[in-house]
Design an enzyme around this catalytic site. Structure first.
Site, mmCIF file in Angstrom:
data_model
loop_
_atom_site.group_PDB
_atom_site.id
_atom_site.type_symbol
_atom_site.label_atom_id
_atom_site.label_comp_id
_atom_site.label_asym_id
_atom_site.label_seq_id
_atom_site.Cartn_x
_atom_site.Cartn_y
_atom_site.Cartn_z
ATOM 1 C CG ASN A 132 -1.960 -1.056 1.195
ATOM 2 O OD1 ASN A 132 -2.658 -1.170 0.197
ATOM 3 N ND2 ASN A 132 -2.088 -1.853 2.257
ATOM 4 C CG ASP A 161 9.392 -6.469 5.487
ATOM 5 O OD1 ASP A 161 8.734 -5.409 5.501
ATOM 6 O OD2 ASP A 161 9.708 -7.067 6.534
ATOM 7 C CG PHE A 174 9.255 6.304 1.656
ATOM 8 C CD1 PHE A 174 9.895 6.165 0.435
ATOM 9 C CD2 PHE A 174 9.075 5.170 2.436
ATOM 10 C CE1 PHE A 174 10.339 4.926 -0.003
ATOM 11 C CE2 PHE A 174 9.512 3.922 2.009
ATOM 12 C CZ PHE A 174 10.145 3.810 0.786
HETATM 13 P P1 IMP Z 1 8.333 -1.816 5.211
HETATM 14 O O1 IMP Z 1 9.207 -2.533 4.260
HETATM 15 O O2 IMP Z 1 7.196 -1.127 4.517
HETATM 16 O O3 IMP Z 1 7.905 -2.678 6.356
HETATM 17 O O4 IMP Z 1 9.186 -0.625 5.772
HETATM 18 C C1 IMP Z 1 9.814 -0.651 7.027
HETATM 19 C C2 IMP Z 1 10.211 0.746 7.431
HETATM 20 O O5 IMP Z 1 11.351 1.144 6.709
HETATM 21 C C3 IMP Z 1 9.163 1.845 7.243
HETATM 22 O O6 IMP Z 1 9.298 2.767 8.300
HETATM 23 C C4 IMP Z 1 9.553 2.479 5.944
HETATM 24 O O7 IMP Z 1 9.139 3.812 5.893
HETATM 25 C C5 IMP Z 1 11.065 2.331 5.995
HETATM 26 N N1 IMP Z 1 11.623 2.199 4.652
HETATM 27 C C6 IMP Z 1 11.424 1.184 3.772
HETATM 28 N N2 IMP Z 1 12.090 1.428 2.627
HETATM 29 C C7 IMP Z 1 12.703 2.634 2.792
HETATM 30 C C8 IMP Z 1 13.518 3.423 1.949
HETATM 31 O O8 IMP Z 1 13.809 3.107 0.790
HETATM 32 N N3 IMP Z 1 13.949 4.585 2.470
HETATM 33 C C9 IMP Z 1 13.644 4.988 3.734
HETATM 34 N N4 IMP Z 1 12.883 4.290 4.562
HETATM 35 C C10 IMP Z 1 12.411 3.105 4.089
#
Ligand code: IMP
Length: 197
Positions: free
Chosen positions: A9, A69, A148
């Protein structure tokens, strides 16, 4: 054209992956596929969480799909926040709160860090995994407005001391964990997926 559901999402992740895949593949976000769910990430490893997300969407749709992830791993913090990256400062924490906690916990510590992405592809009912790593360090304070998550405090090695949030999507992709994992996904799809989508 190959059609694949990207089980996320997160609009930024979809934008990044689309900018890497170009028009070779048609990527549908969950919303575009008409799926409105939040998939839990209950496991201790990126691999297991990625697999859970892809399997959930495959069970719902029966369509080839992938998920990813990502975790930010800081060696001096025993690789935290790692798999807890999204909720480092607590359930439903904001990016700002996660960043503030990380900067606080890093006071006086070695700031080397890496982003690690694991993609799980479900293709013809089988699971395949692809990993990408980006080495770098954590800035002393947030810089930049793009991207982000932890982008404002992550400085990739070789990026002229700029954080990811000070780069365009294309610049970030030159270094990024997601780009490296996505490239491996593309190689797989080009090799094995030719006549199957
Ligand atoms: P998830 O993969 O969506 O579970 O992300 C885990 C955490 O890492 C979240 O807080 C995301 O915002 C952060 N995150 C994932 N990919 C990136 C990235 O490429 N840059 C910065 N933060 C990231």
């Amino acid at each position: 054209m190959h059609k694949l559901i990207f089980a996320t999402n997160n609009k930024n992740k979809v934008l990044e992956v689309r900018s890497i895949l170009g028009n070779r593949f048609s990527i549908l976000s969950l919303k575009e596929a008409g799926i409105n769910i939040t998939i839990p990430e209950p496991h201790d490893t990126l691999q297991d969480n990625a697999a859970e997300k892809a399997q959930t969407i495959f069970n719902l749709t029966g369509t080839n799909c992938f998920s990813e992830d990502t975790g930010l791993e800081v060696a001096s913090l025993n690789n935290l926040p790692g798999v807890l990256s999204a909720r480092y400062a607590g359930n439903n924490s904001t990016d700002e709160q996660n960043i503030a906690k990380l900067l606080h916990n890093l006071t006086g510590k070695d700031r080397r860090a890496r982003f690690r992405t694991v993609i799980c592809l479900i293709w013809d009912s089988k699971k395949y995994f692809f990993e990408g790593v980006c080495e770098g360090s954590i800035a002393s304070t947030p810089f930049g407005n793009s991207g982000f998550g932890y982008d404002p405090i992550f400085i990739p090695n070789g990026g002229n001391d700029r954080t990811f949030a000070q780069m365009t999507i294309e610049e970030k992709s030159q270094f990024s964990h997601r780009k490296k994992a996505t490239n491996k996904l593309i190689q797989f799809l080009l090799q094995y997926g030719q006549n199957k989508a």
